[in-house]
Design a protein around this motif. Sequence first.
Motif, PDB file in Angstrom:
ATOM      1  N   ASP A   1       0.834  -1.195   0.000  1.00 45.01           N
ATOM      2  CA  ASP A   1       0.000   0.000   0.000  1.00 45.01           C
ATOM      3  C   ASP A   1       0.873   1.251   0.000  1.00 45.01           C
ATOM      4  O   ASP A   1       1.929   1.272   0.604  1.00 45.01           O
ATOM      5  N   LYS A   2       0.374   2.244  -0.660  1.00 44.24           N
ATOM      6  CA  LYS A   2       1.054   3.540  -0.697  1.00 44.24           C
ATOM      7  C   LYS A   2       0.246   4.538   0.121  1.00 44.24           C
ATOM      8  O   LYS A   2      -0.975   4.481   0.159  1.00 44.24           O
ATOM      9  N   MET A   3       0.964   5.447   0.747  1.00 43.45           N
ATOM     10  CA  MET A   3       0.322   6.509   1.515  1.00 43.45           C
ATOM     11  C   MET A   3       0.513   7.824   0.776  1.00 43.45           C
ATOM     12  O   MET A   3       1.567   8.062   0.195  1.00 43.45           O
ATOM     13  N   GLY A   4      -0.486   8.680   0.857  1.00 44.38           N
ATOM     14  CA  GLY A   4      -0.338  10.043   0.399  1.00 44.38           C
ATOM     15  C   GLY A   4       0.113  10.902   1.578  1.00 44.38           C
ATOM     16  O   GLY A   4       0.160  10.446   2.730  1.00 44.38           O
ATOM     17  N   LEU A   5       0.427  12.159   1.301  1.00 48.17           N
ATOM     18  CA  LEU A   5       0.864  13.066   2.360  1.00 48.17           C
ATOM     19  C   LEU A   5      -0.216  13.230   3.426  1.00 48.17           C
ATOM     20  O   LEU A   5       0.085  13.286   4.618  1.00 48.17           O
ATOM     21  N   PRO A 149       4.970   3.582   4.065  1.00 45.57           N
ATOM     22  CA  PRO A 149       4.951   3.469   2.595  1.00 45.57           C
ATOM     23  C   PRO A 149       4.556   4.793   1.916  1.00 45.57           C
ATOM     24  O   PRO A 149       3.536   4.893   1.247  1.00 45.57           O
ATOM     25  N   TYR A 150       5.391   5.780   2.123  1.00 41.82           N
ATOM     26  CA  TYR A 150       5.184   7.104   1.546  1.00 41.82           C
ATOM     27  C   TYR A 150       6.426   7.470   0.740  1.00 41.82           C
ATOM     28  O   TYR A 150       7.546   7.288   1.207  1.00 41.82           O
ATOM     29  N   THR A 151       6.223   7.961  -0.472  1.00 41.45           N
ATOM     30  CA  THR A 151       7.345   8.416  -1.293  1.00 41.45           C
ATOM     31  C   THR A 151       7.368   9.934  -1.261  1.00 41.45           C
ATOM     32  O   THR A 151       6.465  10.581  -1.787  1.00 41.45           O
ATOM     33  N   PRO A 152       8.377  10.512  -0.607  1.00 39.02           N
ATOM     34  CA  PRO A 152       8.420  11.968  -0.500  1.00 39.02           C
ATOM     35  C   PRO A 152       8.697  12.635  -1.844  1.00 39.02           C
ATOM     36  O   PRO A 152       9.413  12.097  -2.677  1.00 39.02           O
ATOM     37  N   ARG A 158      13.814  12.061   0.141  1.00 40.71           N
ATOM     38  CA  ARG A 158      14.021  10.768  -0.540  1.00 40.71           C
ATOM     39  C   ARG A 158      15.422  10.240  -0.264  1.00 40.71           C
ATOM     40  O   ARG A 158      15.615   9.050  -0.042  1.00 40.71           O
ATOM     41  N   GLU A 159      16.411  11.134  -0.274  1.00 36.29           N
ATOM     42  CA  GLU A 159      17.789  10.715  -0.013  1.00 36.29           C
ATOM     43  C   GLU A 159      17.958  10.257   1.440  1.00 36.29           C
ATOM     44  O   GLU A 159      18.630   9.258   1.710  1.00 36.29           O
ATOM     45  N   ILE A 160      17.337  10.981   2.370  1.00 38.08           N
ATOM     46  CA  ILE A 160      17.383  10.563   3.777  1.00 38.08           C
ATOM     47  C   ILE A 160      16.745   9.187   3.931  1.00 38.08           C
ATOM     48  O   ILE A 160      17.272   8.319   4.624  1.00 38.08           O
ATOM     49  N   LYS A 161      15.611   8.984   3.276  1.00 43.69           N
ATOM     50  CA  LYS A 161      14.929   7.686   3.354  1.00 43.69           C
ATOM     51  C   LYS A 161      15.827   6.576   2.795  1.00 43.69           C
ATOM     52  O   LYS A 161      15.971   5.524   3.403  1.00 43.69           O
ATOM     53  N   ARG A 162      16.443   6.828   1.668  1.00 40.14           N
ATOM     54  CA  ARG A 162      17.323   5.823   1.052  1.00 40.14           C
ATOM     55  C   ARG A 162      18.477   5.467   1.995  1.00 40.14           C
ATOM     56  O   ARG A 162      18.776   4.307   2.228  1.00 40.14           O
ATOM     57  N   ARG A 163      19.100   6.484   2.563  1.00 41.04           N
ATOM     58  CA  ARG A 163      20.239   6.249   3.472  1.00 41.04           C
ATOM     59  C   ARG A 163      19.796   5.549   4.752  1.00 41.04           C
ATOM     60  O   ARG A 163      20.495   4.674   5.253  1.00 41.04           O
TER      61      ARG A 163
END
Length: 166
Positions: A1-5, A149-152, A158-163
């Motif tokens: 599932d994906k979340m919106g803001l 499950p949120y894609t900023p 996004r970079e913080i999430k990846r790291r």
Amino acid sequence: DKMGLGDLAATYFAHYTILTYLALAMAAIVSSASLATGWGEPVAGVAAALLVYPIAEYGLHRWVLHGRFLYRWAWTARVWKRIHYDHHQNPHDLLVLFGALYTTLPAILAATLPVGWLVGGAPGAFAALATGLLAFAGYEFCHCVQHLPYTPKSRWLREIKRRHLA
């Protein structure tokens, strides 16, 4: 599932720890303002907290929570398990996604009140506390972004999430 803001914000603002940080920050702001004789004391407290709190938070997380000694003793292992191990085992679980108040509040108090008091007395201490509480609430929002499950949209987040997930 994906979340919106909106879903992310609703999840974040519905959690009791976030509501507690925000309520305590408001009480600390009111206390600082009512005790201050001018702007100098609260501003000094905020400045001191902005300098000291991030270093204290990073040090606590990096060297204490990721250290090897907390889980070695029975009297600290249970706390370490709740605040760090359980979170890493199931980081999407809202029960362990947010820090537990019995561990986060003492750390925030210890990192902010003394430096705030040192530079601005009681008004500085309350202003520093409010700064620490709001900073931690902001950290917890970024932490939600990293685990839910949120894609900023922000490249920085996004970079913080990846790291973080690495």
